[in-house]
Scaffold this active site. Sequence first.
Site, PDB file in Angstrom:
ATOM      1  N   THR A   1       0.737  12.738 -13.670  1.00  0.00           N
ATOM      2  CA  THR A   1       1.184  11.451 -13.114  1.00  0.00           C
ATOM      3  C   THR A   1       1.343  11.514 -11.591  1.00  0.00           C
ATOM      4  O   THR A   1       1.479  12.603 -11.054  1.00  0.00           O
ATOM      5  CB  THR A   1       2.588  11.193 -13.724  1.00  0.00           C
ATOM      6  OG1 THR A   1       2.419  10.751 -15.030  1.00  0.00           O
ATOM      7  CG2 THR A   1       3.435  10.218 -12.982  1.00  0.00           C
TER       8      THR A   1
ATOM      9  N   ARG B   1       1.407   4.643 -27.028  1.00  0.00           N
ATOM     10  CA  ARG B   1       2.414   5.630 -26.632  1.00  0.00           C
ATOM     11  C   ARG B   1       2.901   5.323 -25.204  1.00  0.00           C
ATOM     12  O   ARG B   1       2.114   5.081 -24.294  1.00  0.00           O
ATOM     13  CB  ARG B   1       1.816   7.035 -26.696  1.00  0.00           C
ATOM     14  CG  ARG B   1       2.759   8.158 -26.257  1.00  0.00           C
ATOM     15  CD  ARG B   1       2.566   8.536 -24.809  1.00  0.00           C
ATOM     16  NE  ARG B   1       3.443   9.620 -24.396  1.00  0.00           N
ATOM     17  CZ  ARG B   1       3.615   9.985 -23.131  1.00  0.00           C
ATOM     18  NH1 ARG B   1       2.969   9.364 -22.169  1.00  0.00           N
ATOM     19  NH2 ARG B   1       4.432  10.963 -22.821  1.00  0.00           N
ATOM     20  N   VAL B   2       4.212   5.317 -25.013  1.00  0.00           N
ATOM     21  CA  VAL B   2       4.797   5.101 -23.692  1.00  0.00           C
ATOM     22  C   VAL B   2       5.686   6.298 -23.389  1.00  0.00           C
ATOM     23  O   VAL B   2       6.497   6.699 -24.236  1.00  0.00           O
ATOM     24  CB  VAL B   2       5.611   3.786 -23.655  1.00  0.00           C
ATOM     25  CG1 VAL B   2       6.365   3.646 -22.350  1.00  0.00           C
ATOM     26  CG2 VAL B   2       4.681   2.588 -23.861  1.00  0.00           C
ATOM     27  N   GLY B   3       5.550   6.869 -22.212  1.00  0.00           N
ATOM     28  CA  GLY B   3       6.360   8.027 -21.829  1.00  0.00           C
ATOM     29  C   GLY B   3       7.594   7.621 -21.036  1.00  0.00           C
ATOM     30  O   GLY B   3       8.135   6.522 -21.189  1.00  0.00           O
ATOM     31  N   ASP B   4       8.018   8.518 -20.180  1.00  0.00           N
ATOM     32  CA  ASP B   4       9.258   8.336 -19.415  1.00  0.00           C
ATOM     33  C   ASP B   4       9.116   7.377 -18.235  1.00  0.00           C
ATOM     34  O   ASP B   4      10.118   6.869 -17.721  1.00  0.00           O
ATOM     35  CB  ASP B   4       9.679   9.697 -18.833  1.00  0.00           C
ATOM     36  CG  ASP B   4       8.551  10.267 -17.961  1.00  0.00           C
ATOM     37  OD1 ASP B   4       7.487  10.601 -18.527  1.00  0.00           O
ATOM     38  OD2 ASP B   4       8.710  10.325 -16.733  1.00  0.00           O
TER      39      ASP B   4
ATOM     40  N   THR C   1       7.814  14.177 -13.284  1.00  0.00           N
ATOM     41  CA  THR C   1       6.475  14.185 -13.876  1.00  0.00           C
ATOM     42  C   THR C   1       6.419  15.278 -14.935  1.00  0.00           C
ATOM     43  O   THR C   1       7.151  16.260 -14.849  1.00  0.00           O
ATOM     44  CB  THR C   1       5.384  14.433 -12.812  1.00  0.00           C
ATOM     45  OG1 THR C   1       4.154  14.759 -13.478  1.00  0.00           O
ATOM     46  CG2 THR C   1       5.725  15.579 -11.886  1.00  0.00           C
ATOM     47  N   GLY C   2       5.547  15.071 -15.899  1.00  0.00           N
ATOM     48  CA  GLY C   2       5.389  16.081 -16.936  1.00  0.00           C
ATOM     49  C   GLY C   2       5.507  15.476 -18.314  1.00  0.00           C
ATOM     50  O   GLY C   2       5.243  14.289 -18.510  1.00  0.00           O
TER      51      GLY C   2
ATOM     52  N   GLY D   1       6.472  13.531 -21.017  1.00  0.00           N
ATOM     53  CA  GLY D   1       7.310  12.335 -20.985  1.00  0.00           C
ATOM     54  C   GLY D   1       8.371  12.297 -22.054  1.00  0.00           C
ATOM     55  O   GLY D   1       9.469  11.761 -21.840  1.00  0.00           O
TER      56      GLY D   1
HETATM   57  N1  ASP Z   1       5.387  11.771 -17.581  1.00  0.00           N
HETATM   58  C1  ASP Z   1       4.106  11.196 -17.851  1.00  0.00           C
HETATM   59  C2  ASP Z   1       4.045  10.705 -19.240  1.00  0.00           C
HETATM   60  O1  ASP Z   1       4.570  11.372 -20.110  1.00  0.00           O
HETATM   61  C3  ASP Z   1       2.997  12.141 -17.613  1.00  0.00           C
HETATM   62  C4  ASP Z   1       3.152  12.968 -16.376  1.00  0.00           C
HETATM   63  O2  ASP Z   1       4.033  12.777 -15.579  1.00  0.00           O
HETATM   64  O3  ASP Z   1       2.342  13.843 -16.102  1.00  0.00           O
HETATM   65  O4  ASP Z   1       3.438   9.699 -19.486  1.00  0.00           O
END
Ligand code: ASP
Length: 267
Positions: free
Chosen positions: A150, A177-180, A199-200, A202
């Site tokens: 991200t 799908r929805v992340g953080d 980031t990472g 989610g």
């Molecule tokens: N956090 C983001 C998600 O899970 C992905 C990312 O930050 O790399 O959608």
Amino acid sequence: MTEMNHILLTHGGAGSKNEHNDGTQLAGEAGIASLKSGGSLLDAVCRAVAALEDDSRFNAGVGSHPRSDGSVQMDAAVMDSFGKFGAVAAIEGFKNPVHVAQAVSQTRYKILAGSGAARFASEKGFETLSPGQVTAKGVDFSTGDTATDTVGCVAFDGKHFAAGLSTGGIGGAIPGRVGDVPLIGCGLYAGPLGAVAATGSGEAITMNLTAIRAYQMIEKGEKPDQVLSEVLSWFNPVDDAFGLILVSRDGFAGGSNRTMAWSALQS
Ligand code: ASP
């Protein structure tokens, strides 16, 4: 306390290549240029994030990683220390979701999702992006690589703070799908004492309420480096990619348990 006028940090996401920090640097410069031409702090953050969305090496905008069915669904959010927050979730077909998120922040709503978000973006005249124009680079999906990376930005103008995030999500995830990223206090937070952008993975970021808890450490007087190292320790580096940038009145920090392109610009 470190004396600063403007500071703007950008990241290309947990897992992005360190050598792609020319992209995070250019994005930061775009944000600083926006500030210098009289834009608001949030405008500067959005300008920087939009530059990262336009860089196909990162997983956002034109570089968004496709879902398991080949669709491209993106999440983005913005927040500032005036209390503005806006986000879009699983939006399809727009080049710069961060601009749509900023437009949402100017309405009575906080998060718009899916077809409703796309209809809103279309009514506002935002630039479109067809699935054929998406040119994600740097990930070999044939090997099962679901790299995240991200993009994000935090900024401080000496008085106020702002943060922005944008993502194509986790490559290969199921549609919907929805992340953080669009969840306040999970992927990002900005308040009177600082701004945080994660980031990472989610799901792990969400379950840790990562951004608000990092912000609360700033409120307790912890320095940026202390906050970063404590927050990194919440994530198992084997299972959960994680990265963070943050700025407070005491300075800034950035780091990841993966490689991560990031830049810090001061003016
Ligand atoms: N956090 C983001 C998600 O899970 C992905 C990312 O930050 O790399 O959608």
